[in-house]
Scaffold this motif. Structure first.
Motif, PDB file in Angstrom:
ATOM      1  N   MET A   1       0.822  -1.203   0.000  1.00 50.82           N
ATOM      2  CA  MET A   1       0.000   0.000   0.000  1.00 50.82           C
ATOM      3  C   MET A   1       0.862   1.261   0.000  1.00 50.82           C
ATOM      4  O   MET A   1       0.538   2.251  -0.632  1.00 50.82           O
ATOM      5  CB  MET A   1      -0.933   0.007   1.213  1.00 50.82           C
ATOM      6  N   ARG A   2       2.007   1.182   0.732  1.00 46.85           N
ATOM      7  CA  ARG A   2       2.879   2.363   0.770  1.00 46.85           C
ATOM      8  C   ARG A   2       3.471   2.647  -0.607  1.00 46.85           C
ATOM      9  O   ARG A   2       3.546   3.799  -1.036  1.00 46.85           O
ATOM     10  CB  ARG A   2       3.988   2.137   1.786  1.00 46.85           C
ATOM     11  N   VAL A   3       3.885   1.562  -1.306  1.00 46.50           N
ATOM     12  CA  VAL A   3       4.420   1.736  -2.651  1.00 46.50           C
ATOM     13  C   VAL A   3       3.362   2.305  -3.581  1.00 46.50           C
ATOM     14  O   VAL A   3       3.610   3.225  -4.366  1.00 46.50           O
ATOM     15  CB  VAL A   3       4.950   0.388  -3.192  1.00 46.50           C
ATOM     16  N   TRP A   4       2.135   1.747  -3.494  1.00 47.81           N
ATOM     17  CA  TRP A   4       1.042   2.248  -4.335  1.00 47.81           C
ATOM     18  C   TRP A   4       0.757   3.715  -4.044  1.00 47.81           C
ATOM     19  O   TRP A   4       0.566   4.517  -4.953  1.00 47.81           O
ATOM     20  CB  TRP A   4      -0.221   1.426  -4.095  1.00 47.81           C
ATOM     21  N   PHE A   5       0.746   4.081  -2.743  1.00 46.89           N
ATOM     22  CA  PHE A   5       0.447   5.466  -2.376  1.00 46.89           C
ATOM     23  C   PHE A   5       1.510   6.412  -2.932  1.00 46.89           C
ATOM     24  O   PHE A   5       1.207   7.485  -3.451  1.00 46.89           O
ATOM     25  CB  PHE A   5       0.378   5.590  -0.852  1.00 46.89           C
ATOM     26  N   ASP A   6       2.792   5.999  -2.828  1.00 47.66           N
ATOM     27  CA  ASP A   6       3.864   6.831  -3.372  1.00 47.66           C
ATOM     28  C   ASP A   6       3.726   6.992  -4.877  1.00 47.66           C
ATOM     29  O   ASP A   6       3.950   8.072  -5.430  1.00 47.66           O
ATOM     30  CB  ASP A   6       5.219   6.210  -3.040  1.00 47.66           C
ATOM     31  N   GLN A   7       3.347   5.908  -5.561  1.00 48.80           N
ATOM     32  CA  GLN A   7       3.180   5.975  -7.017  1.00 48.80           C
ATOM     33  C   GLN A   7       1.973   6.815  -7.395  1.00 48.80           C
ATOM     34  O   GLN A   7       1.952   7.448  -8.456  1.00 48.80           O
ATOM     35  CB  GLN A   7       3.038   4.564  -7.589  1.00 48.80           C
ATOM     36  N   ALA A   8       0.936   6.845  -6.543  1.00 46.55           N
ATOM     37  CA  ALA A   8      -0.298   7.577  -6.854  1.00 46.55           C
ATOM     38  C   ALA A   8      -0.141   9.076  -6.639  1.00 46.55           C
ATOM     39  O   ALA A   8      -0.653   9.878  -7.428  1.00 46.55           O
ATOM     40  CB  ALA A   8      -1.455   7.054  -6.014  1.00 46.55           C
ATOM     41  N   VAL A   9       0.576   9.480  -5.581  1.00 42.26           N
ATOM     42  CA  VAL A   9       0.597  10.900  -5.227  1.00 42.26           C
ATOM     43  C   VAL A   9       1.998  11.489  -5.144  1.00 42.26           C
ATOM     44  O   VAL A   9       2.152  12.706  -4.988  1.00 42.26           O
ATOM     45  CB  VAL A   9      -0.127  11.144  -3.879  1.00 42.26           C
ATOM     46  N   GLY A  10       3.023  10.665  -5.227  1.00 39.72           N
ATOM     47  CA  GLY A  10       4.371  11.166  -5.024  1.00 39.72           C
ATOM     48  C   GLY A  10       4.936  11.912  -6.225  1.00 39.72           C
ATOM     49  O   GLY A  10       4.574  11.644  -7.367  1.00 39.72           O
ATOM     50  N   GLY A  11       5.839  12.851  -5.954  1.00 37.77           N
ATOM     51  CA  GLY A  11       6.600  13.496  -7.006  1.00 37.77           C
ATOM     52  C   GLY A  11       5.904  14.595  -7.766  1.00 37.77           C
ATOM     53  O   GLY A  11       6.481  15.136  -8.719  1.00 37.77           O
ATOM     54  N   LEU A  12       4.693  14.972  -7.388  1.00 32.44           N
ATOM     55  CA  LEU A  12       3.989  16.044  -8.097  1.00 32.44           C
ATOM     56  C   LEU A  12       4.392  17.401  -7.542  1.00 32.44           C
ATOM     57  O   LEU A  12       4.678  17.529  -6.346  1.00 32.44           O
ATOM     58  CB  LEU A  12       2.471  15.854  -7.981  1.00 32.44           C
TER      59      LEU A  12
ATOM     60  N   ALA B   1       4.562  13.289 -18.262  1.00 36.79           N
ATOM     61  CA  ALA B   1       4.532  11.900 -17.798  1.00 36.79           C
ATOM     62  C   ALA B   1       3.655  11.722 -16.571  1.00 36.79           C
ATOM     63  O   ALA B   1       3.218  10.605 -16.277  1.00 36.79           O
ATOM     64  CB  ALA B   1       5.950  11.425 -17.490  1.00 36.79           C
ATOM     65  N   ASP B   2       3.382  12.810 -15.825  1.00 37.25           N
ATOM     66  CA  ASP B   2       2.599  12.713 -14.586  1.00 37.25           C
ATOM     67  C   ASP B   2       1.171  13.210 -14.732  1.00 37.25           C
ATOM     68  O   ASP B   2       0.432  13.267 -13.743  1.00 37.25           O
ATOM     69  CB  ASP B   2       3.280  13.526 -13.475  1.00 37.25           C
ATOM     70  N   ARG B   3       0.771  13.595 -15.943  1.00 40.74           N
ATOM     71  CA  ARG B   3      -0.533  14.239 -16.080  1.00 40.74           C
ATOM     72  C   ARG B   3      -1.703  13.299 -15.848  1.00 40.74           C
ATOM     73  O   ARG B   3      -2.749  13.704 -15.336  1.00 40.74           O
ATOM     74  CB  ARG B   3      -0.644  14.901 -17.458  1.00 40.74           C
TER      75      ARG B   3
END
Length: 429
Positions: free
Chosen positions: A1-12, A134-136
């Protein structure tokens, strides 16, 4: 779940989250439009036709607002357009709440529609400016999630506020709009792309005529219009069809609530499913799923079957919405993003107006079965249109790719406008 959360909201980028926060706050207080018809008929005792004229004027003002807002976002800037629209909408919301006479209500509602909708193209253009290509998909999924979460909670809050005093609807709505405007004023910086050094071309070469003669983009809007007209049936002909089956308005309420619940629970998983895939194929698949969902309504006679159809077309909506937004962003030249976003918003207004007219005529003269089967056929044609237009869109996207990266000049720090984190690369409706 932590990996998924980082991929969903991280880096924006930071500025994206400021825009996202403004979206959520504004949607949490979006009371008035939801309850406007009830307010006009139940509290002010206007007739249904009078209420319909008021709501229609809001739509006319909104259509003008999206067009004007798009032009101003390109010529004047994203931030000034958003601030003018938001502060104006907050003031007009209060003016409408305190308006006593019918002509005053007509004028205030028209102006409110113009100012409220003028912010959308500038907001969308700013989001495209700050979010890397890439993040849009992730960014638009998150924004769509915030819109639906805010709308769901605002519907509950509006019902509670209306029990106290209808004026409270206008005050809270104006307050949340004002808070969003203050966030924009203090924290958000201008993102309109600067002209490249040595580029002697006018910044707005061609103006709105250039957008209207962009065959690739106008073909996209035309194809999408069919899908919008089908989607909007859930607000017009679906409740009539359910009533014809002997189901109550309350039943329609919980059936349609399935749409919002699914989006809130599942939208953040969508980027993993569609990220990196051909947008035209994603749009085609989403259209087919939406068509299947509405088409199955032809065989629905019980509430659970209607709910099942809502589940199906909601899944199509969930994968289609971020792909629609990213396609508009990728097809928009950097110097005219506001205009492109404005016309995209205008197409939604046109589809929303067209849906009850075409759907109602079909339902009245040909029956519910023909209506829902027709919805499936329209979505199938929309899917075919997306697939056929895919290669030309890809060519246009490749041509525009070098110009879609936002490289702002070094900002000058100030107390009123702090420097946002610089994005690695940098749309909104």
């Amino acid at each position: 779940m932590r990996v998924w959360f980082d991929q969903a909201v991280g880096g924006l980028p930071r500025q994206f989250w400021l825009l996202w926060t403004g979206t959520l706050i504004n949607r949490l207080g979006s009371f008035v439009v939801i309850f406007l018809a009830i307010y006009l008929t139940a509290d002010r005792h206007f007739s249904q036709s009078q209420a319909g004229l008021v709501i229609g004027l809001y739509g006319v003002g909104g259509a003008l607002g999206t067009t004007l807002g798009g032009v101003l976002a390109d010529r004047w800037g994203r931030k000034p357009t958003m601030l003018t629209a938001q502060f104006g909408a907050a003031a007009l919301m209060l003016a409408l709440g305190f308006a006593q006479h019918y002509p005053q209500i007509l004028v205030a509602t028209f102006a409110l529609g113009l100012f409220s909708e003028a912010v959308r193209p500038a907001f969308s253009a700013m989001m495209v400016d700050v979010v890397p290509e890439a993040d849009r998909v992730r960014a638009f999924s998150l924004n769509y999630w915030a819109i639906n979460l805010g709308f769901a909670l605002s519907a509950v809050g509006a019902g509670l506020a209306a029990k106290v005093d209808y004026l409270l609807l206008f005050v809270v709505d104006a307050g949340t709009t004002l808070v969003t405007a203050v966030i924009c004023l203090i924290f958000i910086r201008e993102t309109r792309p600067a002209r490249s050094p040595g580029d002697s071309r006018p910044r707005h070469s061609g103006g709105m005529i250039a957008v209207l003669t962009d065959r690739v983009f106008m073909a996209y809007l035309l194809v999408s219009l069919g899908g919008i007209a089908v989607m909007m049936q859930h607000m017009s002909t679906l409740p009539i069809a359910m009533t014809a089956e002997g189901l109550s308005a309350a039943t329609y309420g919980w059936v349609i609530a399935v749409n919002g619940v699914l989006i809130v629970l599942g939208q953040l998983f969508v980027p993993r499913l569609i990220g990196g895939r051909d947008p035209a194929r994603v749009l085609a698949l989403g259209s087919l799923i939406i068509g299947v969902g509405f088409g199955l309504t032809a065989f629905a006679h019980a509430s659970w079957f209607f709910a099942l159809s809502v589940v199906i077309w909601t899944l199509g909506e969930m994968i289609q919405s971020p792909s629609n937004a990213t396609t508009v962003a990728a097809l928009s030249p950097a110097s005219m993003r506001g205009r492109y976003q404005g016309l995209n918003s205008l197409s939604w207004s046109a589809g929303t107006a067209l849906a009850p007219v075409m759907g109602g005529l079909t339902q009245e003269h040909l029956g519910n079965t023909a209506l829902w089967i027709g919805c499936f056929l329209v979505c199938a044609l929309v899917a075919a249109g997306h697939l056929m237009a895919g290669p030309s869109r890809q060519r246009r996207m490749r041509q525009l790719a070098p110009a879609t990266t936002f490289e702002p000049p070094a900002p000058v720090p100030s107390v009123a406008e702090p420097v946002a984190d610089a994005p690695a690369e940098l749309p909104a409706r």
